[in-house]
Design an enzyme around this catalytic site. Structure first.
Site, PDB file in Angstrom:
ATOM      1  N   ALA A  49      -9.966  -0.212  -0.584  1.00 18.02           N
ATOM      2  CA  ALA A  49     -10.325   0.432  -1.845  1.00 18.02           C
ATOM      3  C   ALA A  49      -9.056   0.568  -2.675  1.00 18.02           C
ATOM      4  O   ALA A  49      -7.947   0.572  -2.129  1.00 18.02           O
ATOM      5  CB  ALA A  49     -10.931   1.809  -1.585  1.00 18.02           C
ATOM      6  N   GLN A  51      -7.914   3.130  -3.942  1.00 23.17           N
ATOM      7  CA  GLN A  51      -7.231   4.343  -3.486  1.00 23.17           C
ATOM      8  C   GLN A  51      -6.905   4.292  -1.986  1.00 23.17           C
ATOM      9  O   GLN A  51      -6.766   5.326  -1.342  1.00 23.17           O
ATOM     10  CB  GLN A  51      -8.066   5.580  -3.807  1.00 23.17           C
ATOM     11  CG  GLN A  51      -8.089   5.922  -5.288  1.00 23.17           C
ATOM     12  CD  GLN A  51      -6.687   6.191  -5.844  1.00 23.17           C
ATOM     13  OE1 GLN A  51      -5.787   6.635  -5.137  1.00 23.17           O
ATOM     14  NE2 GLN A  51      -6.490   5.899  -7.117  1.00 23.17           N
ATOM     15  N   SER A  52      -6.767   3.098  -1.431  1.00 25.45           N
ATOM     16  CA  SER A  52      -6.465   2.959  -0.004  1.00 25.45           C
ATOM     17  C   SER A  52      -5.137   3.608   0.368  1.00 25.45           C
ATOM     18  O   SER A  52      -4.091   3.307  -0.220  1.00 25.45           O
ATOM     19  CB  SER A  52      -6.416   1.465   0.352  1.00 25.45           C
ATOM     20  OG  SER A  52      -5.832   1.285   1.628  1.00 25.45           O
ATOM     21  N   ASN A  53      -5.187   4.481   1.356  1.00 29.85           N
ATOM     22  CA  ASN A  53      -3.953   5.060   1.881  1.00 29.85           C
ATOM     23  C   ASN A  53      -3.207   4.046   2.738  1.00 29.85           C
ATOM     24  O   ASN A  53      -1.986   4.105   2.866  1.00 29.85           O
ATOM     25  CB  ASN A  53      -4.281   6.292   2.719  1.00 29.85           C
ATOM     26  CG  ASN A  53      -4.952   7.357   1.884  1.00 29.85           C
ATOM     27  OD1 ASN A  53      -4.384   7.851   0.923  1.00 29.85           O
ATOM     28  ND2 ASN A  53      -6.187   7.700   2.231  1.00 29.85           N
TER      29      ASN A  53
END
Ligand SMILES: *Cc1c(COP(=O)(O)O)cnc(C)c1O
Length: 297
Positions: A49, A51-53
């Site tokens: 995503a 917003q992938s960490n």
């Protein structure tokens, strides 16, 4: 929180692992980047995503090791069978700001399902190879057996708990913890962050992979893996009302921030299970991090 919930609650602060603002992905990268280096790769390709960490922490690891980091991202990937959620994910702010600072090469695609996303990553990998680069491919969330192995090791840091609760999505955190605690008197509960029972297939593949990797013979099956779907909310990346409540409660009770995509949903499970007396003894909530996403929602 222990007093409020009537349980002996402990929190494993993987949100404070320290590397590139912390989170569970730093543990996986310790092993994955060693393999990337050993393979002679100069480029790492993955997907997630926006917003992938994982992309954020991977970006930092690549920058430090002098490797190119290429990622296929979507604001809000979803599971085709459940349909596209009405919510719109954020591909600005939060982790994306940090990715840019780290020099990650982000390729954004319109929202689609998880398989589309993986296909885009493979196209990017092939393109890099055509440019003469040596590519190391990492599946979404760093969830290979080697990534899961980091959590087999992590389990040794927290012995003696009756229950461990973690958020679960691409599966290697839960699979590794379940493998590490297997045979001890610790029940591991994975709270799914996507309402997708198929996570169980990933867990089974990963624990099988851990047997291969370690030469172990645990042969864990579905009965050894507790995946709970009831706190996943509407879809991956869509905050749940119960999760938002859990996030606010923990912040105002302990000054500890959860993230809206993963750990808030998992902690809403802890709250519900404590209230229905399903949890007893020493309970460990494994805080997997993700707090930069708070600044994107
Ligand atoms: C990736 C992630 C998870 C899920 O871990 P998996 O190993 O992918 O199941 C949970 N919490 C946060 C904050 C994450 O970034």
């Amino acid at each position: 929180m222990s007093e409020l919930l009537g349980i002996d609650l402990w929190i494993k602060r993987d949100d404070l692992t320290g590397f590139a603002l912390g989170g569970n992905k730093g543990r996986k990268l310790e092993y994955l980047m060693a393999e990337a280096l050993a393979s002679g790769a100069d480029t790492v390709v993955t997907c997630g995503a926006a917003q992938s960490n994982f992309v954020r922490q991977l970006g930092a690891a690549c920058a430090i090791l002098g490797m190119r980091c290429v990622a296929a991202v979507m604001a809000l990937p979803y599971a085709e069978i459940h349909g596209r959620p009405a919510f719109t994910g954020s591909d600005e702010g939060g982790n994306v700001v940090l990715d840019r600072i780290l020099g990650v090469e982000l390729h954004s695609y319109p929202d689609g399902d998880w398989e589309d996303l993986a296909r885009h990553a493979e196209e990017l990998a092939l393109e890099q190879e055509r440019l003469g680069r040596t590519v190391y491919r990492i599946p979404i969330g760093g969830s290979s057996a080697l990534g899961a192995y980091a959590f087999v090791e992590a389990a040794k840091e927290a012995p003696g708990f009756d229950v461990v609760v973690t958020a679960s999505s691409s599966g290697s955190t839960q699979a590794g913890l379940a493998y590490g605690y297997h045979g001890l008197d610790t029940r591991v509960i994975g709270v799914a962050c996507d309402p997708e029972p198929e996570i169980m297939e990933d867990l089974l593949r990963l624990v099988g992979g851990l047997d291969d990797l370690t030469g172990g013979r645990k042969a864990m099956g579905e009965a050894d893996l507790e995946l709970r779907l009831e706190w996943a909310g509407e879809a991956y990346g869509v905050p749940s009302p119960a999760g938002e409540e859990a996030l606010t409660l923990l912040a105002r009770t302990e000054g500890i921030f959860l993230d809206p995509v993963y750990s808030a949903k998992a902690f809403s499970g802890v709250i519900d299970m404590a209230r229905s007396s399903e949890l007893g003894g020493r309970v460990l909530f494994w805080h997997t991090g993700g707090t930069p996403a708070l600044f994107a929602e």
